[in-house]
Each structure stands twice: as structure tokens, then as C-alpha cells.
Design a protein around this motif. Sequence first.
Motif, mmCIF file in Angstrom:
data_model
loop_
_atom_site.group_PDB
_atom_site.id
_atom_site.type_symbol
_atom_site.label_atom_id
_atom_site.label_comp_id
_atom_site.label_asym_id
_atom_site.label_seq_id
_atom_site.Cartn_x
_atom_site.Cartn_y
_atom_site.Cartn_z
ATOM 1 N N ALA A 150 18.070 -4.277 9.237
ATOM 2 C CA ALA A 150 18.269 -5.352 8.274
ATOM 3 C C ALA A 150 17.011 -5.491 7.444
ATOM 4 O O ALA A 150 15.899 -5.190 7.905
ATOM 5 C CB ALA A 150 18.579 -6.671 8.992
ATOM 6 N N THR A 151 17.164 -5.953 6.213
ATOM 7 C CA THR A 151 16.025 -6.114 5.323
ATOM 8 C C THR A 151 15.186 -7.299 5.777
ATOM 9 O O THR A 151 15.684 -8.432 5.853
ATOM 10 C CB THR A 151 16.483 -6.317 3.879
ATOM 11 N N ASN A 152 13.925 -7.040 6.106
ATOM 12 C CA ASN A 152 13.023 -8.081 6.590
ATOM 13 C C ASN A 152 12.075 -8.559 5.499
ATOM 14 O O ASN A 152 11.575 -9.668 5.545
ATOM 15 C CB ASN A 152 12.208 -7.556 7.780
ATOM 16 N N VAL A 153 11.823 -7.685 4.509
ATOM 17 C CA VAL A 153 10.939 -8.012 3.391
ATOM 18 C C VAL A 153 11.703 -7.757 2.116
ATOM 19 O O VAL A 153 12.489 -6.802 2.023
ATOM 20 C CB VAL A 153 9.661 -7.140 3.429
ATOM 21 N N ASP A 154 11.491 -8.586 1.119
ATOM 22 C CA ASP A 154 12.174 -8.393 -0.155
ATOM 23 C C ASP A 154 11.823 -7.026 -0.726
ATOM 24 O O ASP A 154 10.657 -6.748 -1.014
ATOM 25 C CB ASP A 154 11.743 -9.486 -1.139
ATOM 26 N N PRO A 155 12.798 -6.097 -0.862
ATOM 27 C CA PRO A 155 12.490 -4.738 -1.295
ATOM 28 C C PRO A 155 12.267 -4.611 -2.789
ATOM 29 O O PRO A 155 11.965 -3.523 -3.272
ATOM 30 C CB PRO A 155 13.733 -3.954 -0.870
ATOM 31 N N ALA A 156 12.440 -5.688 -3.521
ATOM 32 C CA ALA A 156 12.307 -5.591 -4.975
ATOM 33 C C ALA A 156 10.919 -5.128 -5.354
ATOM 34 O O ALA A 156 9.923 -5.539 -4.770
ATOM 35 C CB ALA A 156 12.591 -6.944 -5.611
ATOM 36 N N ALA A 157 10.852 -4.237 -6.320
ATOM 37 C CA ALA A 157 9.563 -3.712 -6.755
ATOM 38 C C ALA A 157 8.728 -4.820 -7.381
ATOM 39 O O ALA A 157 9.241 -5.842 -7.835
ATOM 40 C CB ALA A 157 9.775 -2.595 -7.756
ATOM 41 N N THR A 158 7.420 -4.627 -7.387
ATOM 42 C CA THR A 158 6.522 -5.605 -7.982
ATOM 43 C C THR A 158 6.791 -5.735 -9.471
ATOM 44 O O THR A 158 6.366 -6.689 -10.103
ATOM 45 C CB THR A 158 5.066 -5.173 -7.732
ATOM 46 N N GLY A 159 7.544 -4.800 -10.037
ATOM 47 C CA GLY A 159 7.904 -4.880 -11.445
ATOM 48 C C GLY A 159 7.138 -3.864 -12.260
ATOM 49 O O GLY A 159 6.401 -3.034 -11.756
ATOM 50 N N ALA A 160 7.349 -3.948 -13.548
ATOM 51 C CA ALA A 160 6.694 -3.010 -14.452
ATOM 52 C C ALA A 160 5.320 -3.522 -14.826
ATOM 53 O O ALA A 160 5.038 -4.714 -14.793
ATOM 54 C CB ALA A 160 7.542 -2.825 -15.698
ATOM 55 N N ARG A 161 4.455 -2.588 -15.154
ATOM 56 C CA ARG A 161 3.125 -2.927 -15.660
ATOM 57 C C ARG A 161 2.839 -1.970 -16.801
ATOM 58 O O ARG A 161 2.890 -0.753 -16.625
ATOM 59 C CB ARG A 161 2.069 -2.811 -14.563
ATOM 60 N N GLY A 162 2.513 -2.504 -17.954
ATOM 61 C CA GLY A 162 2.283 -1.665 -19.117
ATOM 62 C C GLY A 162 3.512 -0.910 -19.548
ATOM 63 O O GLY A 162 3.415 0.164 -20.142
ATOM 64 N N GLY A 163 4.711 -1.466 -19.243
ATOM 65 C CA GLY A 163 5.954 -0.801 -19.617
ATOM 66 C C GLY A 163 6.387 0.281 -18.656
ATOM 67 O O GLY A 163 7.340 1.001 -18.940
ATOM 68 N N HIS A 164 5.713 0.430 -17.496
ATOM 69 C CA HIS A 164 6.035 1.484 -16.528
ATOM 70 C C HIS A 164 6.469 0.857 -15.206
ATOM 71 O O HIS A 164 5.813 -0.062 -14.703
ATOM 72 C CB HIS A 164 4.818 2.385 -16.283
ATOM 73 N N LEU A 165 7.586 1.357 -14.641
ATOM 74 C CA LEU A 165 8.006 0.944 -13.314
ATOM 75 C C LEU A 165 7.045 1.540 -12.297
ATOM 76 O O LEU A 165 6.767 2.740 -12.319
ATOM 77 C CB LEU A 165 9.423 1.418 -13.016
ATOM 78 N N ARG A 166 6.544 0.729 -11.413
ATOM 79 C CA ARG A 166 5.532 1.181 -10.453
ATOM 80 C C ARG A 166 6.185 1.845 -9.239
ATOM 81 O O ARG A 166 7.121 1.320 -8.653
ATOM 82 C CB ARG A 166 4.677 -0.003 -10.020
ATOM 83 N N ALA A 167 5.668 3.014 -8.846
ATOM 84 C CA ALA A 167 6.209 3.754 -7.706
ATOM 85 C C ALA A 167 5.983 2.971 -6.416
ATOM 86 O O ALA A 167 4.940 2.356 -6.211
ATOM 87 C CB ALA A 167 5.540 5.121 -7.611
ATOM 88 N N GLN A 168 6.981 3.031 -5.539
ATOM 89 C CA GLN A 168 6.913 2.295 -4.271
ATOM 90 C C GLN A 168 7.418 3.122 -3.095
ATOM 91 O O GLN A 168 6.892 3.035 -2.003
ATOM 92 C CB GLN A 168 7.726 1.003 -4.398
ATOM 93 N N ALA A 169 8.493 3.890 -3.293
ATOM 94 C CA ALA A 169 9.093 4.740 -2.253
ATOM 95 C C ALA A 169 9.497 3.910 -1.037
ATOM 96 O O ALA A 169 10.087 2.841 -1.184
ATOM 97 C CB ALA A 169 8.147 5.874 -1.887
ATOM 98 N N THR A 170 9.151 4.361 0.182
ATOM 99 C CA THR A 170 9.576 3.672 1.404
ATOM 100 C C THR A 170 8.589 2.613 1.853
ATOM 101 O O THR A 170 8.754 2.027 2.930
ATOM 102 C CB THR A 170 9.759 4.698 2.538
#
Length: 470
Positions: free
Chosen positions: A194-214
Motif C-alpha cells: 500500500a502507498t505509505n508516502v505520497d508518490p507525487a513528484a516534487t513537480g517541475a523546476r525550470g520547466g523540467h519534470l524532475r526524475a524520481q524513479a523508485t
Amino acid sequence: MSAPAPPRLRRPVRRGGGVTPARKPAAAEPDAKPPKRDAASVLTIYATLVMLAPATQTVANLGALGAPATVFSVLAFLWFLAGRLTGRLSLDPGSSSVRKAMCVLTIAFTLSYIGLSGRSASPLETQAADRALILMLIWCGLVVVASAGITERARLEVLLRRLVLLGTAVAVIGILEFFSGWQLTEHVIIPGLATNVDPAATGARGGHLRAQATTTQPLEFGAVIAVHLPFALQQAGDAARWGPGLKNMLRRYGPVTTMIISLPMTVSRTAIIGLVVVLAVLMPSWPKARRRPAYLMSLVGAAAVRVLVPGLLGTILVLFSSASGNNDNSSQARTKDYAGVAPYIKQRPWFGRGPATFIPSLYRYTDNYYLLALVEVGVVGVLAVLVIYFTGIRAGRLGRKLSVDEPYRDLGQCFAAAFAVMLFISATFDTLSFPMLSGLLFLLFGCSGAYLGIARSEAAARARAQAGTG
């Protein structure tokens, strides 16, 4: 027709009054195969779980302690204890320095935990402290299994090669996320978790989606890749392991290239600081014939990133150039943290408020593990964390001095580089609060002890051989 004569038995041969038994047939001799399940094999399973299972997902009802890798690490430690009880596994005194350092860290956390009873803590803080102490014991078991269970150079190298492959897989996922905008942990949930932490990415910075993977967020992703990078570079530099041909060339330089490309895709200062620290520690130890191509490859890599992702390098440069200015929200938030946590530090300066009790939802974020540790486990706890980092660096450096062949000497410098990365980036975010990075750190910490123990054993064997021939 007469019965066949019975086979002649070989009589014992008398020598010096004693009896030498007849030699057994070759087929009766035991087969000297390595065990199917040794510490390196067990830790490979742990590494696979900690790297590839999404860090945001845990076993239901177990909360933060329910990560598959955490559950398996308990089983691995029980396996090691069973080996100790049966006499199959023993503690190598040559690798004891990392276990002693873990004792120091455990004592510091335990004293801070005991001090929690001296103040009125909320139930949420008490539960967090309980989890932190259990997790500390799990980390201790992980270090013991790695440092005492791996006693052969070949097995240590096998485990580190597998770690590099897993790190490469995480880097590939991050690169795909960066270009596609499709985040793995938002769409893939393993059955039973089950999801224990919000998996949403920190968001874009400078117009770029930030890599996160697993990982749980881009900062952890950058730190995990930076810690893997020294070992990828060491394996690429070991020319004896690779033959000619394009296939071997890709296997040799593919992991290094993938990791270096993925680091800027976090669009964070932490990843770039980790990359700089790795190169600053490793490159001076390389011969000139290896340093010069590295400088050239660095320039080519920067140019390739600039062409493939226009504006990415510019965004990163702006992050560093604005770090001291008034327009950088991240830097301003970190500066305000010092004043915000000062009252809590003054209340309990030596042993802190209790491990993992400075919960952001109750208090605030710190974005600096040294600052967070100062609040939670006090001055004693911060010193204990530094003992871990410097013991890992020392194990690598000392093992390097004891080794004679260049690839194994390079491996010692890699351990020093990995813990130097942790030493520096712990000032940029809450490193040991992240599950994948902390699990990887203590796995490598145990491996650094194993490396030193193996180097000491080999040095002692060489000294005995020289004494026998002298």
C-alpha cells in the motif's frame, strides 16, 4: 562354472609403526562447491528489494517499517544468527571497526530515546521514536551480515557489480520519467503493498519534470545515484574484466554514462554536489592515462546534456548562482530553518528531543540532516553520525593502503568517495530520513567493513608467505 573371484582388497601399508589407511576413490571425495546461499546472495535479494521496490509502498498495516527490504533484512539477520549458532559463520575481527561504529550510533539513539520520557511527547512522536529505534536495530543487523558474512574478495565484487546494475536500472527509470512525464510510482502498485508516502513528484523546476524513479523524491534519487557512481567508475576502469568489441564497450561504460546523464535530471543542487564530490575524491587517485580521458568525457557529457535537454544546464547554473541571493526560495527556507529550530536545540542540546520526533506536520522541515539530528538526537547523535561517515571513509582508505593490485585499491577509494558524498549532501537534505538511501548507506557501510577485513586477511597471508620464503 565357478563363481568369480572376489575383488582384492588393498592392504594397509605400515609406515613407522603406524597404519596408513588405503586411499579412498576420487568419487568419494567431497565436492568443494561454494555454498548456494552465502551473505552476498542474501544481500543481493535485499539490494534488489531496496532499489527496485518503490520506496513509497509498504506492506499494509506495518507502516514505515513495512518496506519489503526492511522486512527481508530482519530475515537476513535471523539467517546470520542461525549461522552463528551452528558455527558456520564467525565474526572477522578485521572488519570490526564498522560494527563498533554502529554500537556508538545505537547508544546515541538509545540515550535520546530514553530521554524522550523526560518530556510530554505526543502519541505521534512516541510512535515515531519507537519506529526509529526498531529501524536502528535493523540497520545494525544489516551491517553485521555484510561486514561479517562476506569474507572473500570475489563475493564482495559480485555483490558490488549487482549493486551497480540495480543503480543503473533506477537511473534508466529516472531518465524515462524525465522525458516521458510518466511517473512510475503513481501508476505501478505491487500487489500486497500500500502507498505509505505520497508518490507525487516534487513537480517541475525550470520547466523540467524532475526524475524520481523508485525513490520517494528527486533529492533521494540524486543521492542514491551519486553513491552508486564511484563503483560504476571503478568497474569501468578495471580493464582486465573487459574484452574488445562493441558489446563489452557498452557493458563497460553503459552504467557510468547512464548514471551521469540521470543526475542533472533531478534539477537539484544535491545531485550536482554529489557528482562533484565523487570526481574530486576519485580522479586524483587515478593515473594520468585515465584522468585525461575523464576530463574529455566530462566536457562531452555536458555538451550532450545541453543538446539533448535545452535549458537544463542553464536551470542548474541558476540554482547555484541564486543560492546566495534573495530570489531563491529553497535557500531562504534553509536559512530560516536555523533560527526556527534554535529554541528546540537549546532545550535539549546533548541528547535531543528523541529520534524521529521532529515531525514536519507538527513542527517544520529542516532540509539539513545535521540540523535535524541536532534537534532529535543532540550533539552526541550528530557526532555518532559523523563517526559512521568517517569510519566508512577510513575503512576504504586503510583497505586501499593494504591492497597491492590496482583494481582492488580503486575499490577502497570508491568507499571513501561514497561516504564523502554522504558527508557533504547531508547538509543539503534529511538523508537518513529517506528509506532507500539509508538502506543503501548501511549496506555499503557493512561492505566497507568487509572490504577492510578482506584486505587485512590478504595482507597477513602475504606477510606469512614472505616470512616462509625468507
